[in-house]
Motif scaffolding. Sequence first.
Motif, PDB file in Angstrom:
ATOM      1  N   ARG A  12      43.451  36.751  42.018  1.00  0.00           N
ATOM      2  CA  ARG A  12      44.081  36.935  41.569  1.00  0.00           C
ATOM      3  C   ARG A  12      44.148  37.093  40.156  1.00  0.00           C
ATOM      4  N   GLU A  13      42.663  36.243  39.233  1.00  0.00           N
ATOM      5  CA  GLU A  13      42.081  35.912  38.274  1.00  0.00           C
ATOM      6  C   GLU A  13      41.010  37.279  38.232  1.00  0.00           C
ATOM      7  N   VAL A  14      40.304  37.522  39.826  1.00  0.00           N
ATOM      8  CA  VAL A  14      40.034  38.884  40.036  1.00  0.00           C
ATOM      9  C   VAL A  14      40.870  39.812  40.144  1.00  0.00           C
ATOM     10  N   LEU A  15      41.590  39.922  40.133  1.00  0.00           N
ATOM     11  CA  LEU A  15      42.644  41.436  39.916  1.00  0.00           C
ATOM     12  C   LEU A  15      43.113  41.437  38.545  1.00  0.00           C
ATOM     13  N   GLY A  16      42.806  40.685  37.830  1.00  0.00           N
ATOM     14  CA  GLY A  16      43.200  40.340  36.367  1.00  0.00           C
ATOM     15  C   GLY A  16      42.239  41.143  35.978  1.00  0.00           C
ATOM     16  N   LEU A  17      41.352  41.005  35.902  1.00  0.00           N
ATOM     17  CA  LEU A  17      39.809  41.187  35.895  1.00  0.00           C
ATOM     18  C   LEU A  17      39.289  42.299  36.115  1.00  0.00           C
ATOM     19  N   ILE A  18      40.056  42.887  37.287  1.00  0.00           N
ATOM     20  CA  ILE A  18      40.037  44.310  37.543  1.00  0.00           C
ATOM     21  C   ILE A  18      40.340  45.416  36.835  1.00  0.00           C
ATOM     22  N   ILE A  19      42.121  45.067  36.814  1.00  0.00           N
ATOM     23  CA  ILE A  19      42.708  45.629  35.830  1.00  0.00           C
ATOM     24  C   ILE A  19      42.341  46.088  34.282  1.00  0.00           C
ATOM     25  N   GLN A  20      41.612  45.127  34.107  1.00  0.00           N
ATOM     26  CA  GLN A  20      40.830  45.245  32.710  1.00  0.00           C
ATOM     27  C   GLN A  20      40.197  46.568  32.242  1.00  0.00           C
ATOM     28  N   GLY A  21      39.311  47.008  33.609  1.00  0.00           N
ATOM     29  CA  GLY A  21      38.371  47.884  34.434  1.00  0.00           C
ATOM     30  C   GLY A  21      36.732  47.027  33.880  1.00  0.00           C
ATOM     31  N   ARG A  22      37.298  45.541  34.763  1.00  0.00           N
ATOM     32  CA  ARG A  22      35.593  44.441  34.802  1.00  0.00           C
ATOM     33  C   ARG A  22      34.331  45.168  35.918  1.00  0.00           C
ATOM     34  N   SER A  23      33.602  45.512  35.593  1.00  0.00           N
ATOM     35  CA  SER A  23      32.602  45.598  36.998  1.00  0.00           C
ATOM     36  C   SER A  23      32.624  44.467  37.705  1.00  0.00           C
ATOM     37  N   ASN A  24      32.086  44.325  38.535  1.00  0.00           N
ATOM     38  CA  ASN A  24      32.045  43.555  39.716  1.00  0.00           C
ATOM     39  C   ASN A  24      31.125  42.375  39.086  1.00  0.00           C
ATOM     40  N   ALA A  31      32.664  35.984  34.157  1.00  0.00           N
ATOM     41  CA  ALA A  31      33.228  36.013  33.553  1.00  0.00           C
ATOM     42  C   ALA A  31      33.948  34.608  33.721  1.00  0.00           C
ATOM     43  N   LEU A  32      33.919  34.579  35.595  1.00  0.00           N
ATOM     44  CA  LEU A  32      33.709  33.026  36.013  1.00  0.00           C
ATOM     45  C   LEU A  32      32.783  32.573  36.542  1.00  0.00           C
ATOM     46  N   PHE A  33      31.776  32.615  35.846  1.00  0.00           N
ATOM     47  CA  PHE A  33      30.434  32.173  36.503  1.00  0.00           C
ATOM     48  C   PHE A  33      30.196  31.985  37.882  1.00  0.00           C
ATOM     49  N   VAL A  34      30.649  32.957  38.545  1.00  0.00           N
ATOM     50  CA  VAL A  34      30.337  33.278  40.000  1.00  0.00           C
ATOM     51  C   VAL A  34      29.164  34.369  40.777  1.00  0.00           C
ATOM     52  N   GLY A  35      28.549  34.240  41.482  1.00  0.00           N
ATOM     53  CA  GLY A  35      28.045  35.103  42.269  1.00  0.00           C
ATOM     54  C   GLY A  35      28.113  36.921  42.059  1.00  0.00           C
ATOM     55  N   VAL A  36      27.459  37.953  42.092  1.00  0.00           N
ATOM     56  CA  VAL A  36      28.556  38.922  42.678  1.00  0.00           C
ATOM     57  C   VAL A  36      28.355  39.354  43.800  1.00  0.00           C
ATOM     58  N   SER A  37      28.212  38.406  44.831  1.00  0.00           N
ATOM     59  CA  SER A  37      27.843  38.500  46.024  1.00  0.00           C
ATOM     60  C   SER A  37      29.918  37.731  46.630  1.00  0.00           C
ATOM     61  N   THR A  38      30.105  36.613  45.511  1.00  0.00           N
ATOM     62  CA  THR A  38      31.213  35.786  45.703  1.00  0.00           C
ATOM     63  C   THR A  38      32.129  36.214  44.725  1.00  0.00           C
ATOM     64  N   VAL A  39      31.829  37.589  44.545  1.00  0.00           N
ATOM     65  CA  VAL A  39      33.582  38.693  43.236  1.00  0.00           C
ATOM     66  C   VAL A  39      33.324  39.810  44.910  1.00  0.00           C
ATOM     67  N   LYS A  40      32.444  40.674  44.913  1.00  0.00           N
ATOM     68  CA  LYS A  40      32.971  40.936  46.158  1.00  0.00           C
ATOM     69  C   LYS A  40      33.434  40.736  47.383  1.00  0.00           C
ATOM     70  N   THR A  41      33.710  39.290  47.911  1.00  0.00           N
ATOM     71  CA  THR A  41      34.533  39.080  49.054  1.00  0.00           C
ATOM     72  C   THR A  41      35.378  37.999  48.693  1.00  0.00           C
ATOM     73  N   HIS A  42      35.935  37.923  47.662  1.00  0.00           N
ATOM     74  CA  HIS A  42      37.540  37.555  46.314  1.00  0.00           C
ATOM     75  C   HIS A  42      38.398  39.023  46.406  1.00  0.00           C
TER      76      HIS A  42
END
Length: 223
Positions: A169-181, A187-198
């Motif tokens: 849900r955090e990732v979805l909220g940031l996607i809605i804000q137009g944030r890139s991976n 913002a979440l202090f994780v790797g891009v690969s982790t973001v892609k998994t979410h």
Amino acid sequence: MSGRIRIVIADDQAIIRDGLETVLGLVPDFEVVGTAADGAEAVALIAAQHPDVALMDLRMPMLDGAAATRRVTAETPGTAVLVLTTFADDADIVAALRAGARGYLTKDAGRVELAAAIRAVAAGQSTFSEPVRDVLLGRIGAPAAAADPDPASPEALAVRFPALTGREREVLGLIIQGRSNGEIADALFVGVSTVKTHINALFAKLGVRDRAQAIARGLGTGP
């Protein structure tokens, strides 16, 4: 996808069609394979040519851009629709996203921005010009009345999408804000690969195929 990006231009103004065809024809990896003067003509042309990208105006005769986009998404799903229009108000943006548009630019976009957006949607990404992002951010950031809560708030997302994990849900909220991976990762202090998994997980749970559809669902405007 390899080779040139094949493009169809749909706009009811001849001067816009001709200008875009000329400008895009100068880009080495672009090929304009046809132009249409109304939405119905655009749908037929796209079905015949199967371009990688359709540049779609919204206000056109016979069939408006949102309706044409809906037809293209259903009948020629291999074509990514990039809206290119004068209008950037809530209703137009929501209509385009609900119809399946993968990107949304206003006609004051420069050649570099337009070329980048075409390449992005051809590669399966979503893209929005700054005025459109401002509208989306204003929509989710505006104070909400008690009877009409913000549909993209963490609380609302938790209620509406209980199958999503808290991090999804955090990732979805940031996607809605137009944030890139990359921005989401920072913002979440994780790797891009982790973001892609979410993102892959939440797309599967929401039944959407790209960021544009995820935004529409998150804002409560998608199917």
